[in-house]
Design a protein around this motif. Sequence first.
Motif, PDB file in Angstrom:
ATOM      1  N   LYS A  42      85.520  54.914  25.281  1.00 46.62           N
ATOM      2  CA  LYS A  42      86.224  54.231  24.188  1.00 46.62           C
ATOM      3  C   LYS A  42      86.566  52.827  24.677  1.00 46.62           C
ATOM      4  CE  LYS A  42      87.349  57.965  21.353  1.00 46.62           C
ATOM      5  NZ  LYS A  42      87.940  59.252  21.743  1.00 46.62           N
ATOM      6  N   PHE A  43      85.894  51.854  24.053  1.00 44.84           N
ATOM      7  CA  PHE A  43      86.065  50.463  24.481  1.00 44.84           C
ATOM      8  C   PHE A  43      87.261  49.832  23.770  1.00 44.84           C
ATOM      9  CE2 PHE A  43      81.789  51.338  25.764  1.00 44.84           C
ATOM     10  CZ  PHE A  43      81.614  50.563  26.900  1.00 44.84           C
ATOM     11  N   GLU A  44      87.988  48.991  24.500  1.00 41.62           N
ATOM     12  CA  GLU A  44      89.111  48.250  23.897  1.00 41.62           C
ATOM     13  C   GLU A  44      89.064  46.831  24.432  1.00 41.62           C
ATOM     14  OE1 GLU A  44      92.675  50.430  24.989  1.00 41.62           O
ATOM     15  OE2 GLU A  44      91.962  52.248  23.970  1.00 41.62           O
ATOM     16  N   ILE A  45      89.464  45.914  23.570  1.00 42.32           N
ATOM     17  CA  ILE A  45      89.473  44.509  24.003  1.00 42.32           C
ATOM     18  C   ILE A  45      90.899  43.988  23.894  1.00 42.32           C
ATOM     19  CG2 ILE A  45      88.564  43.861  21.714  1.00 42.32           C
ATOM     20  CD1 ILE A  45      87.232  41.501  23.201  1.00 42.32           C
ATOM     21  N   TYR A  46      91.335  43.253  24.884  1.00 45.12           N
ATOM     22  CA  TYR A  46      92.723  42.758  24.926  1.00 45.12           C
ATOM     23  C   TYR A  46      92.752  41.245  25.048  1.00 45.12           C
ATOM     24  CZ  TYR A  46      94.362  47.523  25.339  1.00 45.12           C
ATOM     25  OH  TYR A  46      94.637  48.833  25.073  1.00 45.12           O
ATOM     26  N   ASP A  47      93.753  40.673  24.375  1.00 45.58           N
ATOM     27  CA  ASP A  47      93.960  39.223  24.421  1.00 45.58           C
ATOM     28  C   ASP A  47      94.788  38.831  25.628  1.00 45.58           C
ATOM     29  OD1 ASP A  47      92.825  37.525  22.565  1.00 45.58           O
ATOM     30  OD2 ASP A  47      93.974  38.489  20.945  1.00 45.58           O
ATOM     31  N   LYS A  48      94.402  39.264  26.782  1.00 47.33           N
ATOM     32  CA  LYS A  48      95.091  38.853  27.996  1.00 47.33           C
ATOM     33  C   LYS A  48      94.086  38.830  29.121  1.00 47.33           C
ATOM     34  CE  LYS A  48      97.004  43.504  28.689  1.00 47.33           C
ATOM     35  NZ  LYS A  48      98.239  44.261  28.839  1.00 47.33           N
ATOM     36  N   GLU A  49      94.485  38.193  30.239  1.00 45.16           N
ATOM     37  CA  GLU A  49      93.474  37.996  31.271  1.00 45.16           C
ATOM     38  C   GLU A  49      93.067  39.320  31.936  1.00 45.16           C
ATOM     39  OE1 GLU A  49      94.433  35.015  34.111  1.00 45.16           O
ATOM     40  OE2 GLU A  49      92.317  34.827  34.727  1.00 45.16           O
ATOM     41  N   TYR A  50      94.042  40.122  32.291  1.00 46.33           N
ATOM     42  CA  TYR A  50      93.730  41.411  32.913  1.00 46.33           C
ATOM     43  C   TYR A  50      94.546  42.528  32.272  1.00 46.33           C
ATOM     44  CZ  TYR A  50      91.132  38.925  36.464  1.00 46.33           C
ATOM     45  OH  TYR A  50      90.218  38.134  37.095  1.00 46.33           O
ATOM     46  N   TYR A  51      93.991  43.714  32.245  1.00 43.08           N
ATOM     47  CA  TYR A  51      94.658  44.882  31.678  1.00 43.08           C
ATOM     48  C   TYR A  51      95.306  45.713  32.786  1.00 43.08           C
ATOM     49  CZ  TYR A  51      95.046  49.484  29.413  1.00 43.08           C
ATOM     50  OH  TYR A  51      95.513  50.696  28.926  1.00 43.08           O
ATOM     51  N   GLN A  52      94.584  45.845  33.899  1.00 44.83           N
ATOM     52  CA  GLN A  52      95.077  46.669  35.004  1.00 44.83           C
ATOM     53  C   GLN A  52      94.807  45.950  36.329  1.00 44.83           C
ATOM     54  OE1 GLN A  52      92.822  50.261  34.153  1.00 44.83           O
ATOM     55  NE2 GLN A  52      91.011  49.566  35.262  1.00 44.83           N
ATOM     56  N   SER A  53      95.292  46.559  37.425  1.00 41.99           N
ATOM     57  CA  SER A  53      95.268  45.840  38.707  1.00 41.99           C
ATOM     58  C   SER A  53      93.932  45.942  39.432  1.00 41.99           C
ATOM     59  CB  SER A  53      96.363  46.411  39.610  1.00 41.99           C
ATOM     60  OG  SER A  53      96.107  47.792  39.840  1.00 41.99           O
ATOM     61  N   ASN A  54      92.978  46.673  38.867  1.00 42.58           N
ATOM     62  CA  ASN A  54      91.760  46.995  39.608  1.00 42.58           C
ATOM     63  C   ASN A  54      90.642  47.334  38.625  1.00 42.58           C
ATOM     64  OD1 ASN A  54      90.718  47.639  42.336  1.00 42.58           O
ATOM     65  ND2 ASN A  54      90.520  49.714  41.530  1.00 42.58           N
ATOM     66  N   ALA A  55      89.381  47.230  39.111  1.00 45.27           N
ATOM     67  CA  ALA A  55      88.242  47.524  38.227  1.00 45.27           C
ATOM     68  C   ALA A  55      88.265  48.954  37.715  1.00 45.27           C
ATOM     69  CB  ALA A  55      86.945  47.285  38.991  1.00 45.27           C
ATOM     70  N   CYS A  56      88.716  49.861  38.544  1.00 42.68           N
ATOM     71  CA  CYS A  56      88.657  51.277  38.150  1.00 42.68           C
ATOM     72  C   CYS A  56      89.970  51.960  38.527  1.00 42.68           C
ATOM     73  CB  CYS A  56      87.478  51.927  38.880  1.00 42.68           C
ATOM     74  SG  CYS A  56      87.291  53.655  38.446  1.00 42.68           S
ATOM     75  N   VAL A  57      90.604  52.538  37.533  1.00 40.00           N
ATOM     76  CA  VAL A  57      91.859  53.260  37.782  1.00 40.00           C
ATOM     77  C   VAL A  57      91.675  54.708  37.314  1.00 40.00           C
ATOM     78  CG1 VAL A  57      94.327  53.411  37.273  1.00 40.00           C
ATOM     79  CG2 VAL A  57      93.252  51.156  37.556  1.00 40.00           C
ATOM     80  N   ASN A  58      91.852  55.637  38.254  1.00 44.95           N
ATOM     81  CA  ASN A  58      91.705  57.066  37.933  1.00 44.95           C
ATOM     82  C   ASN A  58      93.052  57.647  37.524  1.00 44.95           C
ATOM     83  OD1 ASN A  58      89.156  56.666  38.929  1.00 44.95           O
ATOM     84  ND2 ASN A  58      89.222  58.328  40.422  1.00 44.95           N
ATOM     85  N   ASP A 101      84.196  37.739  36.248  1.00 47.46           N
ATOM     86  CA  ASP A 101      83.982  36.961  35.026  1.00 47.46           C
ATOM     87  C   ASP A 101      85.286  36.320  34.568  1.00 47.46           C
ATOM     88  OD1 ASP A 101      81.290  37.737  34.871  1.00 47.46           O
ATOM     89  OD2 ASP A 101      81.832  39.611  33.869  1.00 47.46           O
ATOM     90  N   LYS A 102      85.187  35.076  34.132  1.00 45.10           N
ATOM     91  CA  LYS A 102      86.395  34.355  33.695  1.00 45.10           C
ATOM     92  C   LYS A 102      86.461  34.357  32.174  1.00 45.10           C
ATOM     93  CE  LYS A 102      87.405  33.296  37.920  1.00 45.10           C
ATOM     94  NZ  LYS A 102      88.167  34.355  38.584  1.00 45.10           N
ATOM     95  N   SER A 103      87.555  34.866  31.631  1.00 42.15           N
ATOM     96  CA  SER A 103      87.749  34.867  30.179  1.00 42.15           C
ATOM     97  C   SER A 103      89.226  35.085  29.905  1.00 42.15           C
ATOM     98  CB  SER A 103      86.925  35.997  29.543  1.00 42.15           C
ATOM     99  OG  SER A 103      87.330  36.181  28.209  1.00 42.15           O
ATOM    100  N   GLU A 104      89.701  34.570  28.753  1.00 40.50           N
ATOM    101  CA  GLU A 104      91.107  34.825  28.395  1.00 40.50           C
ATOM    102  C   GLU A 104      91.267  36.237  27.855  1.00 40.50           C
ATOM    103  OE1 GLU A 104      91.977  31.693  25.686  1.00 40.50           O
ATOM    104  OE2 GLU A 104      91.967  30.195  27.297  1.00 40.50           O
ATOM    105  N   LYS A 105      90.129  36.882  27.583  1.00 38.28           N
ATOM    106  CA  LYS A 105      90.181  38.258  27.091  1.00 38.28           C
ATOM    107  C   LYS A 105      89.686  39.216  28.166  1.00 38.28           C
ATOM    108  CE  LYS A 105      89.766  36.823  22.447  1.00 38.28           C
ATOM    109  NZ  LYS A 105      89.395  37.012  21.128  1.00 38.28           N
ATOM    110  N   THR A 106      89.945  40.482  27.937  1.00 39.74           N
ATOM    111  CA  THR A 106      89.398  41.467  28.869  1.00 39.74           C
ATOM    112  C   THR A 106      88.956  42.705  28.102  1.00 39.74           C
ATOM    113  OG1 THR A 106      89.743  42.543  31.009  1.00 39.74           O
ATOM    114  CG2 THR A 106      91.605  42.610  29.478  1.00 39.74           C
ATOM    115  N   VAL A 107      87.933  43.370  28.636  1.00 43.11           N
ATOM    116  CA  VAL A 107      87.384  44.560  27.982  1.00 43.11           C
ATOM    117  C   VAL A 107      87.553  45.748  28.926  1.00 43.11           C
ATOM    118  CG1 VAL A 107      85.278  45.647  27.105  1.00 43.11           C
ATOM    119  CG2 VAL A 107      85.693  43.214  26.709  1.00 43.11           C
ATOM    120  N   ILE A 108      88.086  46.813  28.375  1.00 42.98           N
ATOM    121  CA  ILE A 108      88.225  48.032  29.182  1.00 42.98           C
ATOM    122  C   ILE A 108      87.499  49.186  28.475  1.00 42.98           C
ATOM    123  CG2 ILE A 108      90.480  47.355  30.132  1.00 42.98           C
ATOM    124  CD1 ILE A 108      91.449  49.826  28.169  1.00 42.98           C
ATOM    125  N   ALA A 109      87.241  50.241  29.217  1.00 47.12           N
ATOM    126  CA  ALA A 109      86.709  51.464  28.597  1.00 47.12           C
ATOM    127  C   ALA A 109      87.434  52.657  29.189  1.00 47.12           C
ATOM    128  CB  ALA A 109      85.213  51.580  28.839  1.00 47.12           C
TER     129      ALA A 109
END
Length: 372
Positions: free
Chosen positions: A259-275, A294-302
């Motif tokens: 389930k993909f989500e996109i956020y209007d912030k630079e980072y969502y979590q502290s690491n690429a993969c959080v279990n 990758d540099k972007s003002e947004k971030t994508v998580i799954a």
Amino acid sequence: MEYNNVNLVVGAGFSGAVIANLIADKLGEEVLVIDKKDHIAGNCYDFRDENGIMIHKYGSHIFHTNNEKVWKYLKQFTDFNTYMHKVIGVLDGIETHIPFNFNTLYDVFPKSFAARLEQKLLDVFEINTKVPILEFQKQDDDDLKFLANYVYEKIFLHYTTKQWGGAPEEVDGAVTARVPVYLSKDNRYFQDKYQGIPLDGYTKVVEKMLDNKNIKIKTGVDFSEYRGKSFKRIFYTGSIDEFFDYKFGQLPYRSVNFKFEIYDKEYYQSNACVNYTCNYDFTRIHEYKYYLDDKSEKTVIAKEYSEFFEPGKNERYYPIPKEENNELYQKYLSEAEKLENVYFLGRLGDYKYYDMDKAILRALEVFEEIEK
Ligand code: UDP
């Protein structure tokens, strides 16, 4: 149309791309690569989204290997960054490192207790050894027994139940042994000599492998369209039970739903993969911009949810390593061995939980056999 001089490669993931590349490049023979997906690169497929973030459509892929041959082969097609994968686990709200190591001890226990456990561990195990959880549970000392139960319960039990639909004892021990208890202060997920992410992504690597005048690629095409036609050789990287029309029954697989989500912030979590080893229904959250920085003002998580594979509903991701499944696979393998010039390879063709490097190595070895 006549295909007698053509090699058919079914599946354009790494296994198929490597074998196609070698047959076309080293033997100069014609190759037709088909894939039922509408793109190449199989489950390694990645693409840059509208924010310039490289998304791994089928979950995080981190390349790592100790195999010189595989590394040398891949380096012809890409350079890698020096990304070293780390995994953060959330255990009852505490963020710590996975695999469980000496640093984890100090994150989750009071300092004096952690120090006592560390000393006891060093009395029993050599520093820098890796111990599968199912082995680690065989402790005599009460403190170490407590620790083993803690690690089992907080890191393996719920995660494995989410991922495989059963407790760690219900799948082959090799599965949980992939993430051992690590008697070390090294927080990395892998200790392989070579690790990293291809600088332009995995799809580009596969594209380059297949960029050969002798190779034709057809995506969105099922093997059934070519069944019964006579090819010089067939390299089949789809599921072996499907090749034989499920004559002995279906090989079970786990699938994954992202389930993909996109956020209007630079980072969502502290690491690429959080279990999330104890909570929620998803196993882990991937945040893709970390892999290539990758540099972007947004971030994508799954968020990753595991489920059973059902034909027509979802895709095959993981063979389920268990004795009864292996017995069923062996039946198909005996059928496969009766065929001439048909080769099975890849996670689905061999029904093996290969990492990318192992899938590539297997393809290199199949080619060596043919070249002999
Ligand atoms: N595992 C676990 N907890 C974790 C990480 C892994 O229980 O926090 C177990 C789980 O059974 C998982 C297996 O170890 O399927 C292998 O993990 P790995 O990260 O290698 O899986 P993959 O990335 O291939 O899905």
